[in-house]
Each structure stands twice: as C-alpha cells, then as structure tokens.
Scaffold this motif. Structure first.
Motif, PDB file in Angstrom:
ATOM      1  N   HIS A 188      38.327  32.979  41.361  1.00  0.00           N
ATOM      2  CA  HIS A 188      37.539  32.180  40.428  1.00  0.00           C
ATOM      3  C   HIS A 188      36.576  33.043  39.613  1.00  0.00           C
ATOM      4  O   HIS A 188      36.084  32.586  38.585  1.00  0.00           O
ATOM      5  CB  HIS A 188      36.749  31.107  41.185  1.00  0.00           C
ATOM      6  N   ARG A 189      36.319  34.250  40.103  1.00  0.00           N
ATOM      7  CA  ARG A 189      35.393  35.150  39.418  1.00  0.00           C
ATOM      8  C   ARG A 189      35.972  36.562  39.411  1.00  0.00           C
ATOM      9  O   ARG A 189      36.182  37.147  40.461  1.00  0.00           O
ATOM     10  CB  ARG A 189      34.033  35.152  40.105  1.00  0.00           C
ATOM     11  N   PHE A 190      36.235  37.078  38.205  1.00  0.00           N
ATOM     12  CA  PHE A 190      36.703  38.455  38.059  1.00  0.00           C
ATOM     13  C   PHE A 190      36.621  38.854  36.591  1.00  0.00           C
ATOM     14  O   PHE A 190      36.362  38.023  35.724  1.00  0.00           O
ATOM     15  CB  PHE A 190      38.122  38.633  38.608  1.00  0.00           C
ATOM     16  N   ARG A 191      36.822  40.133  36.348  1.00  0.00           N
ATOM     17  CA  ARG A 191      36.861  40.659  34.983  1.00  0.00           C
ATOM     18  C   ARG A 191      38.280  41.124  34.693  1.00  0.00           C
ATOM     19  O   ARG A 191      38.968  41.634  35.563  1.00  0.00           O
ATOM     20  CB  ARG A 191      35.905  41.846  34.829  1.00  0.00           C
ATOM     21  N   ALA A 192      38.680  40.953  33.450  1.00  0.00           N
ATOM     22  CA  ALA A 192      40.000  41.401  33.011  1.00  0.00           C
ATOM     23  C   ALA A 192      39.853  41.877  31.571  1.00  0.00           C
ATOM     24  O   ALA A 192      38.768  41.775  30.985  1.00  0.00           O
ATOM     25  CB  ALA A 192      40.999  40.254  33.105  1.00  0.00           C
ATOM     26  N   ARG A 193      40.930  42.385  31.023  1.00  0.00           N
ATOM     27  CA  ARG A 193      40.953  42.782  29.619  1.00  0.00           C
ATOM     28  C   ARG A 193      42.147  42.132  28.947  1.00  0.00           C
ATOM     29  O   ARG A 193      43.217  42.038  29.528  1.00  0.00           O
ATOM     30  CB  ARG A 193      41.067  44.297  29.470  1.00  0.00           C
ATOM     31  N   SER A 194      41.921  41.696  27.721  1.00  0.00           N
ATOM     32  CA  SER A 194      43.044  41.179  26.945  1.00  0.00           C
ATOM     33  C   SER A 194      43.928  42.366  26.566  1.00  0.00           C
ATOM     34  O   SER A 194      43.519  43.524  26.696  1.00  0.00           O
ATOM     35  CB  SER A 194      42.550  40.455  25.686  1.00  0.00           C
ATOM     36  N   MET A 195      45.111  42.080  26.090  1.00  0.00           N
ATOM     37  CA  MET A 195      46.037  43.153  25.748  1.00  0.00           C
ATOM     38  C   MET A 195      45.549  43.977  24.561  1.00  0.00           C
ATOM     39  O   MET A 195      46.038  45.076  24.335  1.00  0.00           O
ATOM     40  CB  MET A 195      47.431  42.593  25.505  1.00  0.00           C
ATOM     41  N   CYS A 196      44.561  43.491  23.822  1.00  0.00           N
ATOM     42  CA  CYS A 196      44.008  44.317  22.743  1.00  0.00           C
ATOM     43  C   CYS A 196      42.643  44.876  23.121  1.00  0.00           C
ATOM     44  O   CYS A 196      41.942  45.418  22.285  1.00  0.00           O
ATOM     45  CB  CYS A 196      43.984  43.563  21.426  1.00  0.00           C
ATOM     46  N   GLY A 197      42.289  44.782  24.413  1.00  0.00           N
ATOM     47  CA  GLY A 197      41.122  45.494  24.915  1.00  0.00           C
ATOM     48  C   GLY A 197      39.837  44.714  25.078  1.00  0.00           C
ATOM     49  O   GLY A 197      38.841  45.275  25.527  1.00  0.00           O
ATOM     50  N   ARG A 198      39.816  43.448  24.738  1.00  0.00           N
ATOM     51  CA  ARG A 198      38.584  42.658  24.872  1.00  0.00           C
ATOM     52  C   ARG A 198      38.302  42.383  26.347  1.00  0.00           C
ATOM     53  O   ARG A 198      39.186  41.975  27.092  1.00  0.00           O
ATOM     54  CB  ARG A 198      38.703  41.329  24.140  1.00  0.00           C
ATOM     55  N   GLU A 199      37.058  42.578  26.757  1.00  0.00           N
ATOM     56  CA  GLU A 199      36.664  42.240  28.126  1.00  0.00           C
ATOM     57  C   GLU A 199      36.545  40.727  28.257  1.00  0.00           C
ATOM     58  O   GLU A 199      35.970  40.054  27.405  1.00  0.00           O
ATOM     59  CB  GLU A 199      35.332  42.895  28.482  1.00  0.00           C
ATOM     60  N   VAL A 200      37.126  40.206  29.341  1.00  0.00           N
ATOM     61  CA  VAL A 200      37.079  38.778  29.635  1.00  0.00           C
ATOM     62  C   VAL A 200      36.453  38.625  31.011  1.00  0.00           C
ATOM     63  O   VAL A 200      36.897  39.232  31.976  1.00  0.00           O
ATOM     64  CB  VAL A 200      38.496  38.162  29.618  1.00  0.00           C
ATOM     65  N   ILE A 201      35.406  37.827  31.077  1.00  0.00           N
ATOM     66  CA  ILE A 201      34.707  37.567  32.324  1.00  0.00           C
ATOM     67  C   ILE A 201      35.082  36.152  32.756  1.00  0.00           C
ATOM     68  O   ILE A 201      34.685  35.173  32.119  1.00  0.00           O
ATOM     69  CB  ILE A 201      33.187  37.707  32.151  1.00  0.00           C
ATOM     70  N   VAL A 202      35.882  36.049  33.806  1.00  0.00           N
ATOM     71  CA  VAL A 202      36.313  34.747  34.304  1.00  0.00           C
ATOM     72  C   VAL A 202      35.297  34.294  35.343  1.00  0.00           C
ATOM     73  O   VAL A 202      35.007  35.012  36.298  1.00  0.00           O
ATOM     74  CB  VAL A 202      37.736  34.829  34.905  1.00  0.00           C
ATOM     75  N   ASP A 203      34.745  33.108  35.145  1.00  0.00           N
ATOM     76  CA  ASP A 203      33.722  32.544  36.028  1.00  0.00           C
ATOM     77  C   ASP A 203      33.965  31.039  36.127  1.00  0.00           C
ATOM     78  O   ASP A 203      33.271  30.234  35.515  1.00  0.00           O
ATOM     79  CB  ASP A 203      32.337  32.854  35.465  1.00  0.00           C
ATOM     80  N   LEU A 204      34.995  30.671  36.904  1.00  0.00           N
ATOM     81  CA  LEU A 204      35.435  29.285  36.988  1.00  0.00           C
ATOM     82  C   LEU A 204      34.830  28.569  38.192  1.00  0.00           C
ATOM     83  O   LEU A 204      34.589  29.186  39.228  1.00  0.00           O
ATOM     84  CB  LEU A 204      36.962  29.226  37.111  1.00  0.00           C
ATOM     85  N   PRO A 205      34.629  27.250  38.079  1.00  0.00           N
ATOM     86  CA  PRO A 205      34.205  26.471  39.248  1.00  0.00           C
ATOM     87  C   PRO A 205      35.285  26.526  40.337  1.00  0.00           C
ATOM     88  O   PRO A 205      36.463  26.761  40.049  1.00  0.00           O
ATOM     89  CB  PRO A 205      34.076  25.048  38.696  1.00  0.00           C
ATOM     90  N   ARG A 206      34.901  26.289  41.553  1.00  0.00           N
ATOM     91  CA  ARG A 206      35.818  26.371  42.697  1.00  0.00           C
ATOM     92  C   ARG A 206      36.996  25.408  42.621  1.00  0.00           C
ATOM     93  O   ARG A 206      38.035  25.654  43.206  1.00  0.00           O
ATOM     94  CB  ARG A 206      35.057  26.128  43.996  1.00  0.00           C
ATOM     95  N   ASP A 207      36.843  24.298  41.902  1.00  0.00           N
ATOM     96  CA  ASP A 207      37.921  23.314  41.834  1.00  0.00           C
ATOM     97  C   ASP A 207      38.859  23.514  40.639  1.00  0.00           C
ATOM     98  O   ASP A 207      39.735  22.702  40.384  1.00  0.00           O
ATOM     99  CB  ASP A 207      37.352  21.894  41.819  1.00  0.00           C
ATOM    100  N   VAL A 208      38.690  24.617  39.916  1.00  0.00           N
ATOM    101  CA  VAL A 208      39.531  24.927  38.759  1.00  0.00           C
ATOM    102  C   VAL A 208      40.410  26.115  39.106  1.00  0.00           C
ATOM    103  O   VAL A 208      39.926  27.128  39.623  1.00  0.00           O
ATOM    104  CB  VAL A 208      38.664  25.239  37.518  1.00  0.00           C
TER     105      VAL A 208
END
Length: 173
Positions: A68-88
């Motif tokens: 539910h919580r992690f960091r990733a990068r889009s294929m063109c390099g943008r940082e994405v911070i995933v911070d989802l509620p526990r039920d999602v």
C-alpha cells in the motif's frame, strides 16, 4: 486530487521523449485508484491523453500489488509515491492519476512461476512444509506446486535441493 506535484510549466515535461529529463519531472503522490484502463469511459479518456503523448506507465512487480506504500518510477522517469488506504488494492491497468495533460497507468510485470512436482504424498507434504515455512507465495495445479519466483529461480531451488537431489521432487518448469 491524487497528486502532490503537478504541471511545472515546462513544455514537454509530461510526455514520452520530451526535452526535459527525469530530474525535471515532479513526483506524484497516489492516494487513490481512479479507475480501470479497460473500462470504456477510462479507455476513451486515456486514448485522448495518449494522442498528446502524455500517458506514463508505472511498471511494478506482481509482488508489489499487495503493498500500500512504496515508491516507483514511471517509464519516463517520474517518481511516483504510492500511499493507498489499507482497503484499496492495486491491479494491472489501474489508473493512478489523470489530468488532461498527464495520466499514470499501472502495468504489472509478468510473473514467473516455478513448477515443482512431488512424486509421492510424503514428498508433497515436505515440499508444502518448506513452502509455508519460507512464506512462499504458491498456488496449486493438479499435483504440482507453483511457486511465484520473486527473486532468481535458483534461490528457490536451492532451498529444496535435498528433495530435488533425492528425486522426490522434480522441477518441471
């Protein structure tokens, strides 16, 4: 809105192959899943954004779908911070962000499954014990145990090497 970033005013900052490098792309915080790329309404909306070259794919390993919580990068390099509620829960094709000038869509990397075939009930019980004790993600296909390989296959096979060496379990794919 699902973003803590946004348009930074630079032309091409959101599109594939734009002049701006990854360091120029503002990070985005994802706090909800907006929809499914396969749904007709989202398909049409994303198609329009694709014409502007502004759909970024965020590819993650299947194991990250449970997170539910992690960091990733889009294929063109943008940082994405995933911070989802526990039920999602994440899924392949999830629309993570959508504005007229930028959309983020989740793609799940193909999973690799090791197929282990125990030759008798005792071997099956021992193999199952090892898989459970090691917290492997598994599924069953007939008599075979399928193990989701989240690291190198050799690492998994090394853990059950005695069963393989004794011929009590076969690695069949």
């Amino acid at each position: 809105m699902t973003s803590s970033g946004g348009d930074d005013g630079r032309e091409g900052a959101h599109s594939y192959g734009g002049a701006a490098g990854p360091e120029a792309l503002a990070p985005l915080r994802v706090v909800a899943i907006l929809g499914d790329r396969a749904e007709a309404g989202w398909h049409r909306r994303l198609h329009a954004i694709e014409h502007a070259g502004a759909v970024e794919i965020v590819e993650v390993p299947a194991a990250d779908l449970r997170r539910h919580r992690f960091r990733a990068r889009s294929m063109c390099g943008r940082e994405v911070i995933v911070d989802l509620p526990r039920d999602v829960f994440l899924f392949d094709g999830a629309v993570l962000y959508a504005e007229p000038d930028l959309a983020l869509v989740l793609r799940v990397e193909a999973e690799i499954w090791l197929r282990l075939h125990p030759l008798d009930a005792a071997a099956a019980l021992e193999l199952g014990y090892h898989a459970g004790n090691l917290h492997w993600r598994v599924r069953f296909d007939g008599d075979d145990l399928l193990v989701a390989a989240e690291t190198k296959a050799a690492d998994y096979l090394a853990r059950v090497a005695p069963l393989l060496d004794e011929g009590r379990v076969r690695h069949v794919g």
